[in-house]
Design a protein around this motif. Structure first.
Motif, short mmCIF file in Angstrom:
data_model
loop_
_atom_site.label_atom_id
_atom_site.label_comp_id
_atom_site.label_asym_id
_atom_site.label_seq_id
_atom_site.Cartn_x
_atom_site.Cartn_y
_atom_site.Cartn_z
N ALA A 63 0.86 10.16 -7.45
CA ALA A 63 0.40 10.02 -5.94
C ALA A 63 1.92 9.88 -5.21
CB ALA A 63 -0.17 8.50 -5.97
N ALA A 64 2.02 10.35 -4.19
CA ALA A 64 3.22 10.46 -3.45
C ALA A 64 2.98 10.06 -2.09
CB ALA A 64 4.32 11.56 -3.66
N ARG A 65 3.75 9.36 -1.31
CA ARG A 65 3.43 9.39 0.04
C ARG A 65 3.56 10.55 0.97
NH1 ARG A 65 2.12 3.87 2.36
NH2 ARG A 65 3.04 2.46 0.37
N GLY A 71 3.06 8.57 6.26
CA GLY A 71 3.32 7.88 5.23
C GLY A 71 3.39 6.26 5.34
N HIS A 75 -1.09 8.00 0.69
CA HIS A 75 -0.39 8.66 -0.38
C HIS A 75 -1.21 9.83 -0.54
CE1 HIS A 75 1.86 5.16 -1.75
NE2 HIS A 75 2.20 6.07 -2.58
N THR A 77 -2.45 12.64 -3.54
CA THR A 77 -2.58 12.72 -5.00
C THR A 77 -2.92 13.78 -5.67
OG1 THR A 77 -4.96 11.85 -5.24
CG2 THR A 77 -3.06 10.03 -5.21
N ASN A 115 9.01 12.79 -0.66
CA ASN A 115 8.79 11.36 -1.30
C ASN A 115 8.54 11.51 -2.90
OD1 ASN A 115 8.77 9.60 1.22
ND2 ASN A 115 7.00 10.68 1.56
N PRO A 117 6.98 11.23 -6.42
CA PRO A 117 5.69 10.94 -6.86
C PRO A 117 5.88 9.41 -7.82
CG PRO A 117 6.34 12.83 -8.00
CD PRO A 117 7.55 12.57 -6.85
N ASN A 159 -7.29 13.10 -1.70
CA ASN A 159 -7.67 11.96 -2.60
C ASN A 159 -8.96 11.89 -3.20
OD1 ASN A 159 -5.13 11.21 -2.47
ND2 ASN A 159 -5.57 10.33 -0.67
N THR A 179 -3.62 2.86 -1.19
CA THR A 179 -3.26 3.79 -0.06
C THR A 179 -3.72 5.07 -0.22
OG1 THR A 179 -1.18 3.69 -1.20
CG2 THR A 179 -1.48 2.30 0.67
N ALA A 180 -4.47 5.40 -1.26
CA ALA A 180 -5.03 6.93 -1.41
C ALA A 180 -6.18 7.14 -0.45
CB ALA A 180 -5.32 7.33 -2.63
N GLY A 243 0.37 -1.01 -0.26
CA GLY A 243 -0.29 -0.39 -1.54
C GLY A 243 -0.28 -1.55 -2.57
#
Length: 252
Positions: A63-65, A71, A75, A77, A115, A117, A159, A179-180, A243
């Motif tokens: 998962a990354a912003r 952002g 996130h 994913t 960003n 992960p 997501n 936050t996904a 998050g």
């Protein structure tokens, strides 16, 4: 009646809007947010060994912003697999442009819009090898994979896709970050069901509101895609924007 509505407003303000606003202020003060897609760093974050140097099977969920102002609250994913002895990783993403389910569109452990992960799942060896056929089957069975079958909010989106894989392969034993956005989206015809880990119950009103209670997912309350909650299994609190704050959630 007015008192009830006022109390509901205070709850929404305290649980969802205030922490989101605080994170927006913090995000705006950063000086490392990529200004555009082309200017962003998409290189490897060096989280995975080179495939040629790792004979074992590997399964990972990252998962990354997401980029720019999004952002603040969201996130992205994706899923990565590598069979034992394979010379390359395979990465699966759901995106809203081009081929909606993208295979190897980006580096397996690459940054997303600059960003880095964070691993949500990392399984190696015989267990990973056993799960990989199930994961590939889950990817192939995703029902919202056609062109146009993507909705950034409330879903189905990237997501929702990863949540589908985790729902089909509950042995992954993890929960996506709060936050996904889109992870809780379900068609209204399936508004009550099991959580992706199948360790609890989830109620989702089309991703606009819902609640989940499960051993893996903990307690989560969803309001317009923002999630507040508590993880008891691996103690942490879940706050909109910020998050998950607490114990490392990674399944090793």
């Amino acid at each position: 009646m007015l008192l009830v509505l006022f109390r509901a407003f205070l709850i929404i303000l305290g649980l969802f809007l205030f922490p989101l606003g605080a994170h927006a202020v913090w995000w705006a003060m950063r000086d490392d947010v990529a200004p555009s897609w082309r200017a962003a760093d998409w290189s490897s974050a060096q989280l995975l060994p080179k495939a040629s140097e790792a004979p074992q099977a590997i399964v990972a969920v990252y998962a990354a912003r997401v980029g720019r102002w999004r952002g603040i609250f969201a996130h992205h994913t994706w899923v990565v697999v590598k069979e034992a002895g394979a010379s390359d990783y395979t990465r699966y993403d759901k995106v809203g442009w081009g081929s909606p389910v993208r295979t190897n569109g980006w580096i397996a452990d690459g940054r997303w819009f600059g960003n880095a992960p964070q691993p949500i799942v990392l399984i190696e060896g015989d267990e990973a090898q056993r799960l990989i056929p199930q994961i590939r089957a889950a990817v192939a069975s995703y029902p919202y994979r056609s062109v146009g079958a993507y909705n950034a909010w409330p879903g189905p989106n990237s997501n929702t896709f990863v949540a589908h894989v985790m729902r089909q392969v509950p042995e992954l034993g993890a929960a996506l970050p709060p936050t996904a956005i889109g992870k809780d989206w379900q068609p209204l015809t399936d508004f009550v069901g099991l959580t992706p880990s199948r360790t609890g119950v989830q109620v989702s009103f089309g991703g606009y509101a819902g609640i989940a209670v499960g051993w893996v997912e903990g307690i989560e309350v969803d309001f317009l895609g923002l999630v507040a909650g508590l993880d008891v299994r691996r103690p942490a609190i879940k706050i909109p924007g910020w998050g998950r704050l607490g114990m490392n959630p990674v399944t090793w």
